[in-house]
Design a protein around this motif. Structure first.
Motif, mmCIF file in Angstrom:
data_model
loop_
_atom_site.group_PDB
_atom_site.id
_atom_site.type_symbol
_atom_site.label_atom_id
_atom_site.label_comp_id
_atom_site.label_asym_id
_atom_site.label_seq_id
_atom_site.Cartn_x
_atom_site.Cartn_y
_atom_site.Cartn_z
ATOM 1 N N TYR A 205 0.754 -1.274 -0.012
ATOM 2 C CA TYR A 205 -0.094 -0.010 -0.149
ATOM 3 C C TYR A 205 0.954 1.201 0.079
ATOM 4 O O TYR A 205 2.078 1.277 0.648
ATOM 5 C CB TYR A 205 -0.723 0.071 1.105
ATOM 6 N N GLU A 206 0.179 2.249 -0.652
ATOM 7 C CA GLU A 206 0.907 3.771 -0.413
ATOM 8 C C GLU A 206 0.715 4.218 0.741
ATOM 9 O O GLU A 206 -0.238 4.925 1.209
ATOM 10 C CB GLU A 206 0.283 4.515 -1.654
ATOM 11 N N SER A 207 1.589 4.076 1.766
ATOM 12 C CA SER A 207 1.510 4.113 3.165
ATOM 13 C C SER A 207 1.946 5.124 3.775
ATOM 14 O O SER A 207 3.174 5.540 3.389
ATOM 15 C CB SER A 207 1.591 2.766 4.030
ATOM 16 N N ALA A 208 1.609 5.847 4.771
ATOM 17 C CA ALA A 208 2.392 7.060 5.411
ATOM 18 C C ALA A 208 3.203 6.306 6.694
ATOM 19 O O ALA A 208 4.030 7.190 7.158
ATOM 20 C CB ALA A 208 1.145 7.828 6.272
ATOM 21 N N PHE A 209 3.203 5.116 6.794
ATOM 22 C CA PHE A 209 3.954 4.401 7.811
ATOM 23 C C PHE A 209 5.511 4.009 7.242
ATOM 24 O O PHE A 209 6.261 3.249 7.992
ATOM 25 C CB PHE A 209 3.044 3.053 8.080
ATOM 26 N N TYR A 210 5.781 4.373 6.073
ATOM 27 C CA TYR A 210 7.128 4.049 5.597
ATOM 28 C C TYR A 210 8.245 5.144 5.903
ATOM 29 O O TYR A 210 9.350 4.715 5.400
ATOM 30 C CB TYR A 210 7.267 3.943 3.869
ATOM 31 N N GLY A 211 7.829 6.150 6.634
ATOM 32 C CA GLY A 211 8.744 7.400 6.659
ATOM 33 C C GLY A 211 10.126 6.943 7.218
ATOM 34 O O GLY A 211 11.312 7.163 6.454
ATOM 35 N N ALA A 259 1.671 -3.911 7.950
ATOM 36 C CA ALA A 259 1.004 -5.035 8.428
ATOM 37 C C ALA A 259 -0.128 -4.646 9.448
ATOM 38 O O ALA A 259 -1.277 -4.944 9.325
ATOM 39 C CB ALA A 259 1.989 -5.914 9.453
ATOM 40 N N LEU A 260 -0.052 -4.015 10.576
ATOM 41 C CA LEU A 260 -1.017 -3.683 11.488
ATOM 42 C C LEU A 260 -2.060 -3.114 10.933
ATOM 43 O O LEU A 260 -3.505 -3.320 11.437
ATOM 44 C CB LEU A 260 -0.259 -2.918 12.794
ATOM 45 N N PRO A 261 -1.978 -1.937 10.268
ATOM 46 C CA PRO A 261 -3.249 -1.270 9.588
ATOM 47 C C PRO A 261 -4.011 -2.083 8.521
ATOM 48 O O PRO A 261 -5.057 -1.654 8.016
ATOM 49 C CB PRO A 261 -2.598 -0.040 8.837
ATOM 50 N N TYR A 262 -3.424 -3.309 8.138
ATOM 51 C CA TYR A 262 -4.093 -4.121 7.060
ATOM 52 C C TYR A 262 -4.087 -5.560 7.486
ATOM 53 O O TYR A 262 -3.878 -6.532 6.545
ATOM 54 C CB TYR A 262 -2.900 -3.920 5.965
ATOM 55 N N LEU A 263 -4.376 -5.701 8.756
ATOM 56 C CA LEU A 263 -4.428 -7.202 9.336
ATOM 57 C C LEU A 263 -5.673 -7.756 8.698
ATOM 58 O O LEU A 263 -5.718 -9.020 8.407
ATOM 59 C CB LEU A 263 -4.797 -7.023 10.792
ATOM 60 N N VAL A 282 6.153 -2.842 9.461
ATOM 61 C CA VAL A 282 7.191 -1.726 8.745
ATOM 62 C C VAL A 282 7.520 -0.743 9.886
ATOM 63 O O VAL A 282 7.302 -0.789 11.046
ATOM 64 C CB VAL A 282 6.537 -0.714 7.590
ATOM 65 N N SER A 283 8.539 0.198 9.342
ATOM 66 C CA SER A 283 9.568 1.076 10.193
ATOM 67 C C SER A 283 8.371 1.878 11.185
ATOM 68 O O SER A 283 8.803 2.404 12.045
ATOM 69 C CB SER A 283 10.413 1.776 9.142
ATOM 70 N N GLY A 284 7.442 2.733 10.432
ATOM 71 C CA GLY A 284 6.580 3.353 11.145
ATOM 72 C C GLY A 284 5.877 2.787 12.350
ATOM 73 O O GLY A 284 5.522 3.312 13.263
ATOM 74 N N GLU A 285 5.579 1.419 12.101
ATOM 75 C CA GLU A 285 4.968 0.681 13.172
ATOM 76 C C GLU A 285 5.726 0.642 14.391
ATOM 77 O O GLU A 285 5.556 0.564 15.428
ATOM 78 C CB GLU A 285 4.279 -0.725 12.848
ATOM 79 N N TYR A 286 7.073 0.436 13.970
ATOM 80 C CA TYR A 286 8.203 0.076 14.874
ATOM 81 C C TYR A 286 8.385 1.306 15.687
ATOM 82 O O TYR A 286 8.640 1.459 16.910
ATOM 83 C CB TYR A 286 9.416 -0.254 14.172
ATOM 84 N N ALA A 287 8.600 2.213 14.821
ATOM 85 C CA ALA A 287 8.976 3.782 15.553
ATOM 86 C C ALA A 287 7.842 4.139 16.273
ATOM 87 O O ALA A 287 8.190 4.874 17.444
ATOM 88 C CB ALA A 287 9.194 4.954 14.486
#
Length: 331
Positions: A205-211, A259-263, A282-287
């Motif tokens: 997905y084109e996600s905001a969580f990749y920053g 992952a988490l926003p797309y369970l 992904v990195s945003g979920e981690y951060a």
């Protein structure tokens, strides 16, 4: 009395006591379920901390083997390699160079460790514009510029072959180009690499969580965005179509990212397909969990474990996660 007897017969908490609780646990998490991302940087001679991803570093080529061995000491057996090249150009030519950073790192890791090595097959870290392929013939300043899908496929074939030749155990195309799995499968088979599996980022997905990742891999677009080739976060049925196409083209493992926003998408993939399903935590979920823990609002170890457990419960067989080492040590 009848109602009291009826209520006694329905007490789920009987199975929540310490002795029985682990025996009836429906979902288990193991270090062998996890894949650890590793960043190899051709521009540095020392490890460079990634500020937005606490606990992670870009490592120079000479530290690649040591970094992978650190991962393996925690019980995690698989790594996925991301490269930061010494130079970039319009087509990302360092991505398939025989002496490219990932090619050199893969040879060393394959020769000197027993790690299972996956490699990211994409161009965003290697192109001067930061997009995942060759740009269409429109002005670079055009905010709506996107990539030329079919011209990019030929480059992805080169990258995948170069990784296989270097000793990769699995290749993971992540650019969301239409037809990328079929093109790579044909290319690998034609070069004698029929045994190399493909883990496709089948629903990315084109996600905001990749920053934070884009900081880590120096792969942010210099202009425009990736919405013309990555998926709309509003769409779930489309994910089923995307995944189905990758299955038809020969994907061996199917990835959902993030992952988490797309369970729900992970769960749908698990129900619809009999292939192994992977998810990228992904990195945003981690951060964001690290940021909350630093404020004292959450217990980092507990929420990290619970997050990965939820991804596994949704149906993922494999989880790429920056928590791989810390959670593996807990387990």
């Amino acid at each position: 009395m009848d109602n009291e007897h009826h209520q006694r017969g329905k007490r789920p908490r009987r199975l929540r006591t310490d002795g029985i609780r682990p025996l009836v646990s429906e979902t288990t998490l193991s270090p062998r379920d996890l894949i650890a991302p590793v960043f190899i940087d051709a521009t540095t001679e020392e490890r460079q901390p990634i500020e937005s991803m606490p606990g992670h570093e870009r490592v120079p080529l000479d530290d690649a083997v040591a970094r992978v061995e650190e991962v393996r000491e925690t019980g995690v057996e698989a790594v996925i390699l991301f490269g930061i090249p010494e130079e970039k150009d319009e087509t990302g030519s360092r991505a398939w160079a025989d002496d490219g950073i990932i090619q050199r790192a893969t040879r060393r890791i394959a020769d000197e460790t027993d790690a299972y090595v996956l490699t990211d097959v994409c161009l965003c870290e290697y192109t001067s514009h930061g997009h995942c392929g060759v740009l269409e013939a429109s002005a670079p300043e055009d905010a709506h510029v996107t990539v030329d899908n079919d011209e990019t496929l030929a480059l992805l074939e080169k990258i995948a072959r170069s990784h296989a030749e270097a000793g990769a155990d699995m290749v993971a195309p992540s650019g969301m180009m239409d037809g990328m799995v079929g093109a790579i499968r044909t290319s690998l088979d034609g070069a004698g690499f029929e045994q190399i599996p493909i883990m496709s980022y089948a629903a990315k997905y084109e996600s905001a969580f990749y920053g934070p990742f884009r900081d880590a891999a120096d792969g942010a677009p210099a202009f425009g965005d990736r919405r013309h080739y990555q998926m709309d976060p509003a769409n779930a049925r489309e994910a089923s179509r995307e995944v189905s196409l990758d299955v038809e083209q020969g994907a061996d493992v199917l990835m959902v990212k993030p992952a988490l926003p797309y369970l729900d998408v992970i769960a749908d993939a698990r129900r619809e397909f009999d292939h192994p399903v992977a998810a990228y935590n992904v990195s945003g979920e981690y951060a964001m969990l690290h940021a909350a823990a630093e404020q004292g609002w959450l217990d980092l170890d507990e929420v990290a474990h619970e997050s990965l457990l939820s991804i596994k419960r949704a149906g993922a067989d494999l989880i790429l996660t920056y928590f791989a080492e810390t959670v593996a040590e807990q387990l």
